[in-house]
Design a protein around this motif. Sequence first.
Motif, PDB file in Angstrom:
ATOM      1  N   THR A 109      65.348  64.594  22.980  1.00 54.36           N
ATOM      2  CA  THR A 109      63.912  64.289  23.047  1.00 54.36           C
ATOM      3  C   THR A 109      63.059  65.545  23.103  1.00 54.36           C
ATOM      4  N   GLU A 110      63.654  66.653  23.484  1.00 58.57           N
ATOM      5  CA  GLU A 110      62.850  67.867  23.565  1.00 58.57           C
ATOM      6  C   GLU A 110      62.738  68.523  22.192  1.00 58.57           C
ATOM      7  N   THR A 111      61.673  69.286  22.000  1.00 60.32           N
ATOM      8  CA  THR A 111      61.505  70.011  20.746  1.00 60.32           C
ATOM      9  C   THR A 111      62.424  71.227  20.773  1.00 60.32           C
ATOM     10  N   LEU A 112      63.210  71.363  19.735  1.00 55.02           N
ATOM     11  CA  LEU A 112      64.224  72.424  19.717  1.00 55.02           C
ATOM     12  C   LEU A 112      63.767  73.596  18.864  1.00 55.02           C
ATOM     13  N   LYS A 113      63.926  74.786  19.390  1.00 53.74           N
ATOM     14  CA  LYS A 113      63.529  75.994  18.671  1.00 53.74           C
ATOM     15  C   LYS A 113      64.755  76.806  18.291  1.00 53.74           C
ATOM     16  N   PHE A 114      64.750  77.262  17.060  1.00 55.28           N
ATOM     17  CA  PHE A 114      65.784  78.189  16.634  1.00 55.28           C
ATOM     18  C   PHE A 114      65.217  79.583  16.868  1.00 55.28           C
ATOM     19  N   ALA A 115      65.830  80.336  17.793  1.00 55.00           N
ATOM     20  CA  ALA A 115      65.223  81.600  18.215  1.00 55.00           C
ATOM     21  C   ALA A 115      66.248  82.701  18.386  1.00 55.00           C
ATOM     22  N   PRO A 116      66.746  83.258  17.274  1.00 57.10           N
ATOM     23  CA  PRO A 116      67.680  84.379  17.408  1.00 57.10           C
ATOM     24  C   PRO A 116      66.969  85.558  18.078  1.00 57.10           C
ATOM     25  N   ARG A 118      65.687  85.641  20.863  1.00 57.13           N
ATOM     26  CA  ARG A 118      64.563  85.120  21.658  1.00 57.13           C
ATOM     27  C   ARG A 118      63.217  85.173  20.955  1.00 57.13           C
ATOM     28  N   LEU A 119      63.264  85.212  19.646  1.00 55.84           N
ATOM     29  CA  LEU A 119      62.018  85.096  18.892  1.00 55.84           C
ATOM     30  C   LEU A 119      62.114  83.835  18.045  1.00 55.84           C
ATOM     31  N   ILE A 120      61.101  82.984  18.153  1.00 55.29           N
ATOM     32  CA  ILE A 120      61.191  81.695  17.470  1.00 55.29           C
ATOM     33  C   ILE A 120      61.058  81.891  15.962  1.00 55.29           C
ATOM     34  N   LYS A 121      62.060  81.396  15.260  1.00 55.47           N
ATOM     35  CA  LYS A 121      62.045  81.469  13.795  1.00 55.47           C
ATOM     36  C   LYS A 121      61.568  80.161  13.213  1.00 55.47           C
ATOM     37  N   SER A 122      62.066  79.049  13.841  1.00 57.84           N
ATOM     38  CA  SER A 122      61.694  77.749  13.291  1.00 57.84           C
ATOM     39  C   SER A 122      61.912  76.658  14.319  1.00 57.84           C
ATOM     40  N   THR A 123      61.363  75.488  14.013  1.00 58.32           N
ATOM     41  CA  THR A 123      61.575  74.309  14.848  1.00 58.32           C
ATOM     42  C   THR A 123      62.637  73.454  14.182  1.00 58.32           C
ATOM     43  N   VAL A 124      63.638  73.062  14.958  1.00 62.72           N
ATOM     44  CA  VAL A 124      64.758  72.313  14.401  1.00 62.72           C
ATOM     45  C   VAL A 124      64.393  70.833  14.357  1.00 62.72           C
ATOM     46  N   ARG A 126      64.827  67.315  15.018  1.00 66.06           N
ATOM     47  CA  ARG A 126      65.711  66.720  16.015  1.00 66.06           C
ATOM     48  C   ARG A 126      66.118  65.299  15.665  1.00 66.06           C
ATOM     49  N   ASN A 127      65.621  64.803  14.526  1.00 66.50           N
ATOM     50  CA  ASN A 127      65.892  63.402  14.196  1.00 66.50           C
ATOM     51  C   ASN A 127      67.366  63.047  14.170  1.00 66.50           C
ATOM     52  N   ASP A 128      68.180  63.993  13.708  1.00 63.63           N
ATOM     53  CA  ASP A 128      69.605  63.705  13.596  1.00 63.63           C
ATOM     54  C   ASP A 128      70.414  64.393  14.691  1.00 63.63           C
ATOM     55  N   LEU A 129      69.732  64.843  15.742  1.00 64.88           N
ATOM     56  CA  LEU A 129      70.455  65.549  16.804  1.00 64.88           C
ATOM     57  C   LEU A 129      70.685  64.635  18.002  1.00 64.88           C
ATOM     58  N   TRP A 130      71.873  64.700  18.522  1.00 60.11           N
ATOM     59  CA  TRP A 130      72.264  63.859  19.658  1.00 60.11           C
ATOM     60  C   TRP A 130      72.962  64.714  20.692  1.00 60.11           C
ATOM     61  N   SER A 131      72.815  64.335  21.944  1.00 61.98           N
ATOM     62  CA  SER A 131      73.589  65.079  22.935  1.00 61.98           C
ATOM     63  C   SER A 131      74.726  64.184  23.441  1.00 61.98           C
ATOM     64  N   ALA A 132      75.933  64.727  23.340  1.00 61.01           N
ATOM     65  CA  ALA A 132      77.157  63.932  23.516  1.00 61.01           C
ATOM     66  C   ALA A 132      77.524  63.798  24.988  1.00 61.01           C
ATOM     67  N   GLN A 133      78.026  62.633  25.356  1.00 65.49           N
ATOM     68  CA  GLN A 133      78.535  62.391  26.701  1.00 65.49           C
ATOM     69  C   GLN A 133      80.027  62.028  26.604  1.00 65.49           C
ATOM     70  N   THR A 134      80.577  61.602  27.710  1.00 65.70           N
ATOM     71  CA  THR A 134      81.931  61.041  27.720  1.00 65.70           C
ATOM     72  C   THR A 134      81.850  59.722  28.472  1.00 65.70           C
ATOM     73  N   PRO A 135      82.800  58.799  28.331  1.00 66.01           N
ATOM     74  CA  PRO A 135      84.088  58.962  27.670  1.00 66.01           C
ATOM     75  C   PRO A 135      83.985  58.929  26.145  1.00 66.01           C
ATOM     76  N   GLN A 136      84.809  59.766  25.497  1.00 64.99           N
ATOM     77  CA  GLN A 136      84.891  59.769  24.055  1.00 64.99           C
ATOM     78  C   GLN A 136      86.158  59.013  23.674  1.00 64.99           C
ATOM     79  N   GLY A 137      85.975  58.055  22.763  1.00 63.78           N
ATOM     80  CA  GLY A 137      87.105  57.171  22.424  1.00 63.78           C
ATOM     81  C   GLY A 137      87.672  57.475  21.056  1.00 63.78           C
ATOM     82  N   PHE A 138      88.984  57.317  20.927  1.00 67.89           N
ATOM     83  CA  PHE A 138      89.646  57.619  19.654  1.00 67.89           C
ATOM     84  C   PHE A 138      90.837  56.701  19.422  1.00 67.89           C
TER      85      PHE A 138
END
Length: 364
Positions: A109-116, A118-124, A126-138
């Motif tokens: 939900t946060e706005t993500l910055k690509f900042a090599p 520590r200088l912001i180059k671009s905004t990523v 986030r539509n296709d970005l997810w933060s993973a939890q567990t349990p992960q099933g296989f």
Amino acid sequence: MLGGKPLLRHSLETFCRQPAIDHVHVVIAEGEERRFREISADLPLLPPSFGGRTRQESGYLGLQAVKSLNPAKVLIHDAARPFVSDDIVSGVLFKLSSRAGAVPALPVTETLKFAPERLIKSTVDRNDLWSAQTPQGFDYEAILQAHQKAHAEGLNSFTDDAAVAEWAGLQVAIVPGDPQNIKITSFDDLVSANERMMQRSHSQFPDFRTGMGYDVHAFESGDHVVLCGVKIAHTARLKGHSDADVALHALTDAILGTIGEGDIGTHFPATDEKWRGADSAHFLAHACRLLSERGGKIANVDITIVCETPKLAPHMARMRERLQSMLKLSPDRIGIKATTNERLGFIGRSEGIAAYATATIRLP
Ligand code: MG
């Protein structure tokens, strides 16, 4: 400890009560066998196996350890996520009927910055970005082979099992995660998790407890005493191994008393040179930490200091302020009183100072 139970135990209880799960296996560190038994002796678990040096290696070793059971599916969980819910478990399991892998995740939900550098180059995006939890099933065979392959190729820095699966080309689907399913990483996480547990816990039988402490120190030649962390000029000082803050010692014992943790001498032996001249605030902080590790909170403390001299009235406000900042309590939860002994007995003869303290605490 979280809500009065070891962190690991929360996840174990959740998995052990799932009808769809046949076996629960724990990967532990070598040397933790006894602690593990203490935590889990009454639960229907497989014997534990030992982990490796990395997250990935431990996952792989865990998978190998259950091979003889010939499992169809496996869920791999991080015990640092004690709030895993029945819904997440069944969501992951359900998805495994159509995919080789399923991972609970939350949209970023946060706005993500690509900042090599520590200088912001671009905004990523986030539509296709997810933060993973567990349990992960296989699918068991599929994830075991993926791990085998990664291991054989000398790759060892995957940070979760889904990463191993992706690398091996498995299809891993996202299922809804849960914002409550947090990973406990820092001490602050543990404190807020404990607070949350406490709010959840039944209001019917709150676990209130009271502890008391008493301490006395004799005068010797010197020019100040320390009481409740405040330095007070005087014609003598208190004799003791540490700073001899008799009031904080009584209070520390009162808090330790609420959780059956012995007394100040159990934790800080006077024979230990390390504590010579020590600031007693350190002892108090230790007792408070033991309490908060159990999810406990101080309801109030009350201290009575008994002495003929020095006169304490002019120092009351500062002592209260010090206690407020050490205990992080509002002023109405802190009592400090001073009284003389009416010139009776050893205190009456100004041979020393005594202090009584009580602490009332709440546990989940
Ligand atoms: Mg003492």
